[in-house]
Write a protein that holds these residues in place. Structure first.
Motif: not given
Length: 360
Positions: A189-207
């Motif tokens: 949602e936010i990336s539609r109206v703002a510049t976003t930077f996504w941070y996570t502790r671990r590498e996300p795993v998509f199934l």
């Protein structure tokens, strides 16, 4: 039932703490078995934590709401906010079932009372009871990580619990922290109206493929059950399930918003210090870092082990079978919450803690 001021001390056979899906399910089965009980709910009105969800979360986006016992859902508009649709459904169930729900009543502590009974302390008087079915969920216990320099940041810092809509961040440079389902929804949602930077502790795993109750869902429940039965603290939902390529995840990917970064090491007044030592300018931070079970009111009972976990046998706390946790661990889903409410009541009766009087 509407509550007036509670005075002095009252007594009942079971106190259910929490009026969300799992608490309502427990109440339904207690009433059906003729067990005296009361449901104490901290909210002002029906709906549990659904009343607090962010405005842009629609019924088409949520993971599904399982029917409350004996009360099928009416057709729901997929474009309606979940914060209005689900509470309306819960309110209809409460009206039809006539459960003894007192609200707003906030439980502050539970401890051993006279004899084998328990005392439930609230902001509107105390209750003495034979058993407690705890259904408080997680919404009141947000996880708020701390990083060096966080207090110096000059922009807004918002947790998922306080998120309303992407309009809060329009035109900003936003660090979004978290690797769960809510983080992905809000990132998209936010990336539609703002510049976003996504941070996570671990590498996300998509199934690959869909998450099915018959396959991956059953395996996930088995893993969480094994953890609570061993007394291990449970992790986040995504730590068990992985992430699914939902429409909103695909939309974020197509927009280039799923470029994940390792967690920053510090926060400075006008941005964050990256893991590689570089600096990224941001003027807002969204902590989509999830929630933990809201159980502080049970601390006087000393239910936690040396691992800070609470060992369960079914829904019963192994160390004190008078206490049952539902909507916790393997029963956090709406279908699991329903089943756990029934299991808690059945177990208390089977063990002789409760003496039912069946009601036609």
């Amino acid at each position: 039932m509407r509550v007036g001021m509670l005075v002095d001390e009252r007594s009942t056979t079971v106190v259910v703490i929490g009026g969300g899906q799992s608490g309502l399910s427990a109440g339904y089965h207690l009433k059906r078995r003729g067990v005296p009980f009361v449901i104490l709910d901290a909210a002002q009105a029906p709906g549990g934590a659904w009343r607090e969800r962010w405005e842009s979360l629609r019924m088409a986006t949520v993971n599904g709401i399982f029917d409350l016992p004996g009360f099928p859902k009416p057709p729901l508009d997929p474009d309606e906010p979940s914060r209005t649709a689900v509470p309306r459904y819960f309110a209809g169930f409460e009206q039809a079932s006539g459960l003894p729900i007192l609200r707003p009543v906030r439980v502050t502590a539970v401890h051993s009372g006279p004899g084998e009974r328990l005392t439930v302390e609230t902001d509107r008087g105390n209750w003495v009871t034979d058993a407690v079915i705890n259904a408080t969920g997680t919404w009141d216990n947000p996880v708020r990580p701390h990083y060096p320099g966080q207090e110096t940041f000059t922009g807004p810092q918002v947790h998922t619990r306080d998120y309303v809509s992407a309009d809060q961040f329009a035109g900003k440079r936003v660090a979004i922290v978290g690797g769960g389902i809510s983080a992905l929804q809000q990132l998209e949602e936010i990336s539609r109206v703002a510049t976003t930077f996504w941070y996570t502790r671990r590498e996300p795993v998509f199934l690959d493929g869909d998450f099915t109750p018959e396959g991956a869902g059953r395996d996930t429940i088995a893993k969480v059950t094994a953890d609570v039965e061993a007394g291990r603290p449970t992790g986040s939902v995504v730590s068990y399930t992985g992430l699914i390529w939902t429409p909103y995840a695909q939309a974020a990917r197509d927009r280039g918003a799923l470029e994940r970064r390792p967690m920053f090491t510090a926060i400075e007044p006008y941005g964050v210090r990256e893991a590689d030592g570089s600096f990224t300018s941001v003027n807002a931070i969204l902590w989509a870092t999830g929630f933990k079970a809201s159980l502080a009111h049970l601390d006087p009972l000393h239910l936690r082990n040396e691992q800070s976990g609470i060992q369960l046998t079914g829904t019963a706390v192994t160390a004190d079978p008078r206490i049952h946790l539902i909507g916790f661990g393997p029963s956090q889903s709406t279908v699991g919450a329903n089943r756990a409410g029934r299991e808690a009541v059945t177990t208390l009766i089977r063990r002789g803690v409760l003496s039912p009087t069946p009601v036609p």
